[in-house]
Motif scaffolding. Sequence first.
Motif, PDB file in Angstrom:
ATOM      1  N   ILE A 182       0.859  -1.190   0.000  1.00 43.29           N
ATOM      2  CA  ILE A 182       0.000   0.000   0.000  1.00 43.29           C
ATOM      3  C   ILE A 182       0.896   1.241   0.000  1.00 43.29           C
ATOM      4  CG2 ILE A 182      -1.838   1.266   1.186  1.00 43.29           C
ATOM      5  CD1 ILE A 182      -2.538  -1.290   2.668  1.00 43.29           C
ATOM      6  N   ASN A 190      -2.974   2.090  -4.169  1.00 42.14           N
ATOM      7  CA  ASN A 190      -3.978   2.646  -3.270  1.00 42.14           C
ATOM      8  C   ASN A 190      -4.863   3.609  -4.062  1.00 42.14           C
ATOM      9  OD1 ASN A 190      -5.509   3.497  -1.127  1.00 42.14           O
ATOM     10  ND2 ASN A 190      -3.824   4.409   0.043  1.00 42.14           N
ATOM     11  N   LYS A 221      -7.726  -0.696  -0.029  1.00 40.19           N
ATOM     12  CA  LYS A 221      -6.404  -0.344   0.508  1.00 40.19           C
ATOM     13  C   LYS A 221      -6.504   0.827   1.489  1.00 40.19           C
ATOM     14  CE  LYS A 221      -3.851  -3.235  -1.980  1.00 40.19           C
ATOM     15  NZ  LYS A 221      -2.990  -4.272  -1.387  1.00 40.19           N
TER      16      LYS A 221
END
Length: 427
Positions: A182, A190, A221
């Motif tokens: 992420i 993300n 995310k």
Amino acid sequence: MYQRGQHVMRVDGPSYSTQTISSGNTGKTEARESSESNVVREEGAPGAQGPDSTSRFDDAPAAHRERLLPPPPPPPPAPAPEPWPVPEKNLKRGDSGEEVKLLQDALVELGYLTHEQVATGPGLFGPQTEAALEKFQGDRGLTAHGRYEPATREALSKSLAGSERTGGKTQQPSMSAEAAFITQFTSEYNPDGPRGSTNCGPASLAMSLAYTGHMPPGLTKEQQVDHARALMSPRRASEFTEVTASDGTRVPLLDRDHELTGGTMVSDGIQGAGLTSRYGQGWESLDQQLAAGNPVIANGATNTDWRAQFPERMGRGDIGHLNAILAKTPDGKYLVADPLHTGGPVAMTRQQLSVFFSPTGGQPSFNALQGASRGAGTGATAGASAGASAGSTVARLLDEAAARVPPFKPEPFTLPAMGVGVANVAG
């Protein structure tokens, strides 16, 4: 992430070409990290202004290490493990034999010894085994005398009860590092992320939890990042919102993208996920945790040498920073997930990773997610239910849980004074 002086840090996702940096919503705050308690405090100070408040990426440097490819599909589930054997007789320093070797193997499984340490004296109860046993006893609330006696035997058996017998190997991760990765800003890693944030701490915790199966399923995310921040802020339950995970559990979120990670937040977040937070320093301690399958949240700083090592774009600026070290690869490299990197996780040698730890003389400083290698189980449930209600009842339960955890040990090292920078994407 943090901004030093007038130097600025900027990052972007792959779909943006122009970036700007501000030092917050007002542009007039600077942060300093305490040298003793690792607490970030905001102080009034002039922010970066004029041309110095914007930055651009240099051309992406040549890759200095390979990108990690997703691993092949995991093998079929293994059969139920047999109970891990523990020594039946009392042991102390100076003893030797098969019973001591069983004790050493158990301490390796739990991350208190490494295979390399045992190889220096297999079956010999020496100072390294004694020190490892003392650490285990202290972590379990026992008298840390370094002797193997009935109370320690019972605690060791309980600690090993959820551990899979895998021929000396740690449990496999829940997903690949690539899938768990992420960024703390909008990118392919993300898509729903903010244009800019100071989410290096929550993003690093979220990656570590997802990698080991302790993240509630079905979250985006950015929801994973906000859930990690909620776990890191247990006494702010009245500010939480909720989503429902794909397994039906209610998951608390705290959307505060421009707040800093300081004090005991990393430790609180690990504990909120149902795990044990264990502070560590040095390469030996880091290797022990990773060998046991426990990711760590690393404390360090970015600089020119650090950024130059990544195969894809990183922003400019010297900043204090947190990232996740998820595991070691089969060839002995460190699997690093830096939420500022637009290209996903990378594998680093010890020499390369030491650049990140420049504030501590190249020696690792981190909080380990001890117990993460045991798989999701109660950990994901604890994390999902930690803030299921934003009312006073949840806050009370969280305070009671926190009271059962040993006091946080402040990091005994000094970081340079640094300001705070927020990465923003220009419209």
